[in-house]
Design an enzyme around this catalytic site. Sequence first.
Site, mmCIF file in Angstrom:
data_model
loop_
_atom_site.group_PDB
_atom_site.id
_atom_site.type_symbol
_atom_site.label_atom_id
_atom_site.label_comp_id
_atom_site.label_asym_id
_atom_site.label_seq_id
_atom_site.Cartn_x
_atom_site.Cartn_y
_atom_site.Cartn_z
ATOM 1 N N HIS A 18 0.751 -1.248 0.195
ATOM 2 C CA HIS A 18 -0.108 0.018 0.019
ATOM 3 C C HIS A 18 1.241 1.183 0.065
ATOM 4 O O HIS A 18 1.897 1.235 0.605
ATOM 5 C CB HIS A 18 -0.722 0.160 1.103
ATOM 6 C CG HIS A 18 -2.105 1.014 1.254
ATOM 7 N ND1 HIS A 18 -2.022 2.175 1.041
ATOM 8 C CD2 HIS A 18 -3.256 0.753 1.442
ATOM 9 C CE1 HIS A 18 -3.364 2.794 0.958
ATOM 10 N NE2 HIS A 18 -3.938 1.745 1.241
ATOM 11 N N TYR B 87 -5.337 -4.886 10.372
ATOM 12 C CA TYR B 87 -5.667 -5.331 9.156
ATOM 13 C C TYR B 87 -6.976 -5.862 9.251
ATOM 14 O O TYR B 87 -7.651 -6.015 10.378
ATOM 15 C CB TYR B 87 -4.662 -6.825 8.959
ATOM 16 C CG TYR B 87 -4.460 -6.535 7.271
ATOM 17 C CD1 TYR B 87 -3.499 -5.827 6.840
ATOM 18 C CD2 TYR B 87 -4.974 -7.703 6.465
ATOM 19 C CE1 TYR B 87 -3.334 -5.654 5.240
ATOM 20 C CE2 TYR B 87 -4.720 -7.681 5.139
ATOM 21 C CZ TYR B 87 -3.812 -6.592 4.770
ATOM 22 O OH TYR B 87 -3.773 -6.633 3.373
ATOM 23 N N GLY C 94 0.289 -4.891 1.754
ATOM 24 C CA GLY C 94 -0.878 -5.020 0.687
ATOM 25 C C GLY C 94 -0.497 -5.543 -0.521
ATOM 26 O O GLY C 94 -1.359 -6.457 -1.054
HETATM 27 O O1 YXS Z 1 12.298 8.798 -0.555
HETATM 28 P P1 YXS Z 1 11.601 8.701 -1.926
HETATM 29 O O2 YXS Z 1 10.612 9.715 -2.257
HETATM 30 O O3 YXS Z 1 12.727 8.003 -2.921
HETATM 31 O O4 YXS Z 1 10.618 7.280 -1.689
HETATM 32 C C1 YXS Z 1 11.203 5.915 -1.321
HETATM 33 C C2 YXS Z 1 10.150 5.468 -0.562
HETATM 34 O O5 YXS Z 1 9.758 6.287 0.432
HETATM 35 C C3 YXS Z 1 9.272 4.861 -1.368
HETATM 36 N N1 YXS Z 1 8.417 3.754 -0.710
HETATM 37 C C4 YXS Z 1 7.060 4.005 -0.755
HETATM 38 N N2 YXS Z 1 6.303 4.849 -0.691
HETATM 39 C C5 YXS Z 1 4.885 4.614 -0.404
HETATM 40 N N3 YXS Z 1 4.566 3.590 0.338
HETATM 41 C C6 YXS Z 1 5.202 2.408 0.239
HETATM 42 N N4 YXS Z 1 4.853 1.497 0.664
HETATM 43 C C7 YXS Z 1 6.756 2.721 -0.198
HETATM 44 N N5 YXS Z 1 7.924 1.713 -0.157
HETATM 45 C C8 YXS Z 1 8.942 2.401 -0.786
HETATM 46 O O6 YXS Z 1 10.252 4.248 -2.503
HETATM 47 C C9 YXS Z 1 11.160 5.311 -2.735
HETATM 48 C C10 YXS Z 1 12.495 4.115 -2.665
HETATM 49 O O7 YXS Z 1 12.222 3.340 -1.496
HETATM 50 P P2 YXS Z 1 13.778 2.807 -0.824
HETATM 51 O O8 YXS Z 1 14.771 4.107 -0.680
HETATM 52 O O9 YXS Z 1 13.358 2.408 0.700
HETATM 53 O O10 YXS Z 1 14.076 1.598 -1.651
HETATM 54 P P3 YXS Z 1 14.916 0.490 -1.329
HETATM 55 O O11 YXS Z 1 15.249 -0.261 -2.431
HETATM 56 O O12 YXS Z 1 16.143 1.054 -0.307
HETATM 57 O O13 YXS Z 1 13.999 -0.364 -0.381
HETATM 58 C C11 YXS Z 1 13.088 -1.037 -1.079
HETATM 59 C C12 YXS Z 1 11.924 -1.576 0.170
HETATM 60 C C13 YXS Z 1 10.707 -2.076 -0.411
HETATM 61 C C14 YXS Z 1 12.632 -2.637 0.942
HETATM 62 C C15 YXS Z 1 11.719 -0.445 1.349
HETATM 63 O O14 YXS Z 1 11.160 0.729 0.324
HETATM 64 C C16 YXS Z 1 10.504 -0.745 2.123
HETATM 65 O O15 YXS Z 1 10.845 -1.477 3.099
HETATM 66 N N6 YXS Z 1 9.368 -0.317 1.953
HETATM 67 C C17 YXS Z 1 8.159 -0.449 2.870
HETATM 68 C C18 YXS Z 1 7.680 -1.860 2.675
HETATM 69 C C19 YXS Z 1 6.528 -1.913 3.286
HETATM 70 O O16 YXS Z 1 6.537 -2.062 4.748
HETATM 71 N N7 YXS Z 1 5.216 -2.017 2.916
HETATM 72 C C20 YXS Z 1 4.134 -1.912 3.706
HETATM 73 C C21 YXS Z 1 3.248 -0.864 3.315
HETATM 74 S S1 YXS Z 1 1.651 -0.694 4.260
HETATM 75 C C22 YXS Z 1 0.765 -1.781 3.705
HETATM 76 O O17 YXS Z 1 1.055 -2.333 2.488
HETATM 77 C C23 YXS Z 1 -0.432 -2.307 4.374
HETATM 78 C C24 YXS Z 1 -1.412 -1.029 4.684
HETATM 79 S S2 YXS Z 1 -0.062 -3.210 5.847
HETATM 80 O O18 YXS Z 1 0.614 -2.402 6.518
HETATM 81 O O19 YXS Z 1 -1.394 -3.391 6.603
HETATM 82 O O20 YXS Z 1 0.346 -4.511 5.213
#
Ligand code: YXS
Length: 258
Positions: free
Chosen positions: A64, A139, A109
């Site tokens: 998400h 969730y 998500g």
């Molecule tokens: O700083 P900029 O503008 O370059 O943006 C960064 C991150 O902020 C962005 N980004 C996201 N933006 C919005 N929502 C996200 N879920 C998201 N994930 C990443 O993308 C740009 C690059 O991210 P960066 O620098 O971290 O890349 P990386 O290659 O070092 O690492 C990739 C990841 C995927 C390992 C890392 O971005 C990460 O851990 N992302 C969050 C993964 C996560 O926890 N997703 C859950 C989202 S909440 C959801 O899905 C549900 C509501 S729930 O929580 O219930 O499951």
Amino acid sequence: MSYTQTEIIDNFGVITFNREDKRNALSAALIHDLIESFDFMERNKVRVVILRASSRVKCWSAGHDVSELPTNSTADPLRYSDPLELGIRAIRKYPAPVIAMIHGTVWGGACDMAVNCDMIIGDPTCTFAITPAKLGVPYNPSGILHFLNRVPLNIAKEMFFTALPIDAVRAESVGIVNHIVPEAELEAYTYNLARHICQQSSESIAVMKEQARIIADSFPINPETWEYIQELRRKVYQGEQYNEGVRAFLQKRVPNFV
Ligand code: YXS
């Protein structure tokens, strides 16, 4: 710019996420394009849809778009009309198999979206993490049921309670993925599987997919229990931990849930 790319090969379709700068985070705009892509496939009577990311990415989808999660409000972060939920239902209701072809990491998500595809074919780089506990998100019941329909209760609890990624080997052993194939063979394997399914009866497959959806969703909950669940969730998404979880993510710091 479209956040999904669509292609029809033989008589199967391929939808590729196209938001790499944000790690294919599932924003409302991306989900809008995803649903348009499925509508395009249905208009063209495509018999299998493969959902994938580019082979050059390390992350299939980061889940998400956290910047679009409601905070300091009364809004349920995973309400029925939330774009993520609309996208998941588009997959579940598409009248033909949707196969997730996964190279790279899958988060939150997007993990829910992947387990709602009819099959998952991955390579050794694929990992799966469901992360509400990381953000303080309560969730939703349909999302929890999606996982209970996929893995044993103890595995689902481990995934939800730890928010840790499950690697390819474990994902195959617990049944999250159908097959793990070498990275170099992932596309050919998945595309050939789609070609094989396209040679079967599309009407038979469509009616079996819809029955499986209806039966898997048949989960008796009386209205009072439903109200109890909603009360429990409302207290969490209107509480401090959820708001702190989202704030911390956006401020790129570790949340303080104590
Ligand atoms: O700083 P900029 O503008 O370059 O943006 C960064 C991150 O902020 C962005 N980004 C996201 N933006 C919005 N929502 C996200 N879920 C998201 N994930 C990443 O993308 C740009 C690059 O991210 P960066 O620098 O971290 O890349 P990386 O290659 O070092 O690492 C990739 C990841 C995927 C390992 C890392 O971005 C990460 O851990 N992302 C969050 C993964 C996560 O926890 N997703 C859950 C989202 S909440 C959801 O899905 C549900 C509501 S729930 O929580 O219930 O499951």
